[in-house]
Every structure is written in C-alpha cells, then in structure tokens.
Design a protein around this motif. Structure first.
Motif, PDB file in Angstrom:
ATOM      1  N   UNK A 180     107.217 -39.112  58.114  1.00 32.14           N
ATOM      2  CA  UNK A 180     106.626 -40.288  58.727  1.00 32.14           C
ATOM      3  C   UNK A 180     105.262 -39.909  59.306  1.00 32.14           C
ATOM      4  N   UNK A 181     104.512 -40.913  59.764  1.00 30.11           N
ATOM      5  CA  UNK A 181     103.203 -40.599  60.352  1.00 30.11           C
ATOM      6  C   UNK A 181     103.337 -39.758  61.618  1.00 30.11           C
ATOM      7  N   UNK A 182     104.368 -40.035  62.425  1.00 28.70           N
ATOM      8  CA  UNK A 182     104.585 -39.232  63.626  1.00 28.70           C
ATOM      9  C   UNK A 182     104.906 -37.783  63.252  1.00 28.70           C
ATOM     10  N   UNK A 183     105.710 -37.605  62.203  1.00 25.95           N
ATOM     11  CA  UNK A 183     106.046 -36.250  61.754  1.00 25.95           C
ATOM     12  C   UNK A 183     104.841 -35.553  61.131  1.00 25.95           C
ATOM     13  N   UNK A 184     103.989 -36.310  60.472  1.00 28.67           N
ATOM     14  CA  UNK A 184     102.755 -35.708  59.937  1.00 28.67           C
ATOM     15  C   UNK A 184     101.865 -35.200  61.073  1.00 28.67           C
ATOM     16  N   UNK A 185     101.779 -35.979  62.147  1.00 27.22           N
ATOM     17  CA  UNK A 185     100.982 -35.525  63.297  1.00 27.22           C
ATOM     18  C   UNK A 185     101.601 -34.281  63.925  1.00 27.22           C
ATOM     19  N   UNK A 186     102.927 -34.246  63.985  1.00 31.83           N
ATOM     20  CA  UNK A 186     103.598 -33.055  64.508  1.00 31.83           C
ATOM     21  C   UNK A 186     103.305 -31.851  63.624  1.00 31.83           C
ATOM     22  N   UNK A 187     103.367 -32.027  62.320  1.00 31.54           N
ATOM     23  CA  UNK A 187     103.062 -30.938  61.389  1.00 31.54           C
ATOM     24  C   UNK A 187     101.644 -30.425  61.607  1.00 31.54           C
ATOM     25  N   UNK A 188     100.692 -31.334  61.750  1.00 29.64           N
ATOM     26  CA  UNK A 188      99.305 -30.921  61.963  1.00 29.64           C
ATOM     27  C   UNK A 188      99.148 -30.145  63.275  1.00 29.64           C
ATOM     28  N   UNK A 189      99.854 -30.575  64.304  1.00 26.32           N
ATOM     29  CA  UNK A 189      99.808 -29.866  65.582  1.00 26.32           C
ATOM     30  C   UNK A 189     100.339 -28.440  65.427  1.00 26.32           C
ATOM     31  N   UNK A 190     101.425 -28.293  64.671  1.00 28.66           N
ATOM     32  CA  UNK A 190     101.996 -26.968  64.427  1.00 28.66           C
ATOM     33  C   UNK A 190     101.049 -26.098  63.599  1.00 28.66           C
ATOM     34  N   UNK A 191     100.350 -26.712  62.651  1.00 29.22           N
ATOM     35  CA  UNK A 191      99.382 -25.963  61.842  1.00 29.22           C
ATOM     36  C   UNK A 191      98.208 -25.500  62.693  1.00 29.22           C
ATOM     37  N   UNK A 192      97.740 -26.359  63.590  1.00 25.24           N
ATOM     38  CA  UNK A 192      96.677 -25.973  64.513  1.00 25.24           C
ATOM     39  C   UNK A 192      97.106 -24.791  65.374  1.00 25.24           C
ATOM     40  N   UNK A 193      98.340 -24.837  65.853  1.00 20.17           N
ATOM     41  CA  UNK A 193      98.853 -23.760  66.708  1.00 20.17           C
ATOM     42  C   UNK A 193      98.908 -22.428  65.963  1.00 20.17           C
ATOM     43  N   UNK A 194      98.977 -22.513  64.634  1.00 22.51           N
ATOM     44  CA  UNK A 194      99.001 -21.289  63.826  1.00 22.51           C
ATOM     45  C   UNK A 194      97.602 -20.848  63.419  1.00 22.51           C
ATOM     46  N   UNK A 195      96.588 -21.524  63.932  1.00 24.20           N
ATOM     47  CA  UNK A 195      95.217 -21.102  63.695  1.00 24.20           C
ATOM     48  C   UNK A 195      94.533 -21.726  62.498  1.00 24.20           C
ATOM     49  N   UNK A 196      95.137 -22.736  61.898  1.00 25.89           N
ATOM     50  CA  UNK A 196      94.523 -23.371  60.733  1.00 25.89           C
ATOM     51  C   UNK A 196      93.497 -24.414  61.182  1.00 25.89           C
ATOM     52  N   UNK A 197      92.369 -24.430  60.524  1.00 25.88           N
ATOM     53  CA  UNK A 197      91.328 -25.418  60.798  1.00 25.88           C
ATOM     54  C   UNK A 197      91.604 -26.654  59.956  1.00 25.88           C
ATOM     55  N   UNK A 198      92.265 -27.644  60.568  1.00 23.28           N
ATOM     56  CA  UNK A 198      92.603 -28.861  59.819  1.00 23.28           C
ATOM     57  C   UNK A 198      91.828 -30.072  60.320  1.00 23.28           C
TER      58      UNK A 198
END
Length: 393
Positions: free
Chosen positions: A334-352
C-alpha cells in the motif's frame, strides 16, 4: 589549453541537443498545415510552439505504463488501499448533494464517479505537473502513436485558442490528460460539462464540473444505471478461461450451467449478458462483467485500470476485499507501506530522495541493492517480503 578543452567538451555535449531541437521544430513546421486544417490559427500555433523545446522524458513512458507492466496485485494494492478508501468515503459525504444531482442527470452512481476521481488524481491532490502542450507536441513528433497524439495536440491548442484555460494552468500527466478526472483535450471538447453554472466547463478548479463531466463520459460510453459493473465469481475445478474475456459475453444462465457461481452465494442473473474476466488466470480472482465495466474500461483502455475503478467503487459502498486471493506469495505494498519501505531504505543509507510513497528510479535502485545483499533476484520490485526483511534489520 584547459579552457579550450572545456569549451570543446561543452560544444560536443550541446550538439545532439541542438540537432534534436532543430528536428523537433522541423516536425512542428510540418504539422502547421494540418493544425490549420484542424481549426488552429497561425497566431495560436506560433504563440505556443515557436520557443517550445522537446520533452524527451515522456517518450520512455510510452512503453512503461503501469496498467500493462505492473503485476495486477501490485497495481490494485496501491490504487485501492485503505487510505484511498477512507478518503473516498469522506468525499462521498462532503459532496453528497452534488453527487445526487449528478446521478439524477447522468444516471451514474456516486461511488463510481468518486472512484474515478480517486484513481485519476487522488481526489484532486495530484493533477500532474507536465505542460501538456509541450508533452503532446513531443509525442506528436517522436515515438509510437504519433497520429493519436497529434489529434490531442491540435485539440490542446484549440482549448488555449478558445480561452478555456491559460497556458500555465494546462498541466497534467505525461500523456496529456489534465484536471480532477484527467480528461484528454479531445475528450474535454466532446464531453466536458459546465455543472456549476458559471458559463465554462472547468475540470481544473471546479469539482462539480469535473464529476459531472466524468458521469457524462460514462453515460455516453454506454453506462446503464440498472446494471452493476459485475461481481466476483468462483470457477469450478479445471475450468478453462482460454478464449474468455470481457468482450465474449454470454447469458448468465450459460455461466451457471458451466458451474460458475457468485462468491456471495446469490444467483447469477440468468438473462444478464456477462463476460468472464480472469486477470491472473483461473487460479486468481475471477469476475463476470457487464457493459458497465466496458464503459469504465473506455476511460483508460486497460482491464487492470477498469478493475481498480470498479473495486474501489465497491469498497466505497461498504464492500470488502476480493474473496479469492491473488496467486502470489509476495503481495504488493500500500502507499503507507511504500513510505515505510522508503524510510527503512533511508535508514540504511540509500539516497532515495523524498519519502513520498512513489517508487521512482532511486527507490528501485535501492531496492535492487537490498535484494542483492539478501541474495535475491535484483529485479527492483518492492513487495511484502522485502518490507518484512528490512523490518527485521
């Protein structure tokens, strides 16, 4: 010497762009007579094309439309998510009197009209920011379907010529659709309705005009008030869907005789003309659809799109998810889960970039990196499995 080398490099890089710009304007010059024959005067054509530059980014979108490229369980999960259902219910309540008048005039129920609004622009929250004259001019000169886009290009110029909209407001999708319910320019010319009585049909700043115009579109496409769009069904074991489709309609009595049953247990209407839609094959959700589904389909010719509108409308009426699960072990986000995924990717140092729930190239690149780290196929698809893995650290 270094400055000379830099100047040479700059000239080398600029040369293809200049050549492309020249070929673009050569193409536009070739379109000038046909534009005139289609009601666009010379003053309008020159005013909106003389300084126009091609927008080549739109060409890649021709072969990357999500309706055709995205797995249907991903497509529907994001378009018919809890957030869109909740906001749609609010829009139904806020616009109840308006939607009742729209239904009285055009015979299209409020939930269906609001579902189109929700899928097309997220209830007016995302019209698109592409200048549509620039986009349509580019698509008229490059890529596939140039004849189609030229028709829309001339239509967009006629809208500006008639003063329907100022040029700076005529922005929308990469393909040229604009407003609350994303009409193409030629569709606006044929079907836009002035429903608020101010003397002009305004799909950008008038919700009444946009919703009434959508209902008018569906009515003209063959919508029948007395029919549902369709309903989910259960197929008998071993049933073949080969050769079946929304256009291969049969009486309900024939479907019943072949063992097809509604999932809610009610009888299939014997005399109703119905086609079988099984977007993921016989093992996934299946539906018997009426001509009303065809009317929705005509809004944007993709069955996954039509199903998103139809399902969202059902959810807005209080219906639930499909009874049959999709044949996958990794559903979409879902869109909320996509935002959560992006937050987790940011926390891992990815420039998204921004956490916005939109899975652009930067997010997909980060997803591929994480899939590689996990020893998975690096296909860039973000599903429930990856979200769970990143939640786990």
């Amino acid at each position: 010497m270094q400055r000379l080398s830099s100047l040479c490099l700059a000239a080398t890089l600029a040369a293809p762009a200049l050549a492309q710009d020249a070929s673009f304007h050569q193409c536009l010059d070739g379109l000038r007579p046909t534009a005139r024959a289609n009601g666009v005067n010379e003053t309008t054509f020159r005013a909106h094309t003389d300084s126009l530059q091609p927008l080549m980014s739109v060409i890649g979108n021709l072969d990357a439309q999500p309706e055709f490229k995205t797995p249907i369980w991903d497509y529907l999960t994001v378009l018919v998510d809890p957030q869109r259902v909740e906001e749609g219910a609010q829009r139904l309540q806020q616009n109840a009197e308006l939607l009742q008048r729209v239904q009285q005039r055009f015979g299209v129920d409020p939930a269906t009209v609001v579902a189109v609004w929700g899928v097309e622009s997220n209830y007016g929250q995302g019209f698109g920011k592409t200048p549509i004259v620039q986009s349509l001019a580019t698509l008229s000169c490059y890529g596939r379907r140039q004849a189609y886009f030229r028709t829309e290009f001339y239509s967009a110029l006629r809208l500006l010529q008639a003063g329907h909209f100022p040029a700076e407001r005529l922005q929308g999708s990469w393909a040229g659709a604009f407003g609350h319910t994303q009409f193409m320019p030629s569709t606006y010319e044929r079907l836009a309705v002035d429903f608020d009585g101010d003397g002009r049909a305004d799909l950008i700043d008038s919700v009444p005009d946009a919703l009434a115009s959508t209902a008018n579109f569906l009515q003209r496409a063959g919508w029948r008030q007395e029919l549902p769009w369709g309903f989910e069904v259960k197929l008998p074991e071993g049933f073949s869907v080969l050769g079946e489709g929304r256009r291969t309609k049969r009486p309900g009595s024939e479907w019943t005789a072949r063992g097809v049953q509604r999932v809610d247990g009610t009888p299939v209407p014997a005399d109703m003309s119905l086609g079988l839609l099984a977007p993921a094959g016989a093992q996934g959700p299946a539906f018997l659809v009426t001509r009303n589904f065809d009317a929705i389909y005509s809004y944007n010719a993709a069955e996954s799109y039509g199903l998103a509108i139809a399902h969202l409308a059902d959810r807005l009426r209080g219906g639930g998810p499909f009874a049959t699960p999709w044949p996958t072990d990794d559903l979409g986000l879902t869109r909320a889960e996509r935002r959560e995924l992006q937050t987790l990717l940011l926390a891992r140092g990815h420039d998204i970039g921004e956490v916005d729930g939109l899975l652009g190239e930067k997010t997909r690149s980060a997803v591929r990196a994480e899939q590689t780290r996990l020893g998975w196929e690096a296909n860039g698809r973000a599903g429930q499995k990856l979200l769970r893995a990143l939640r786990g650290g």
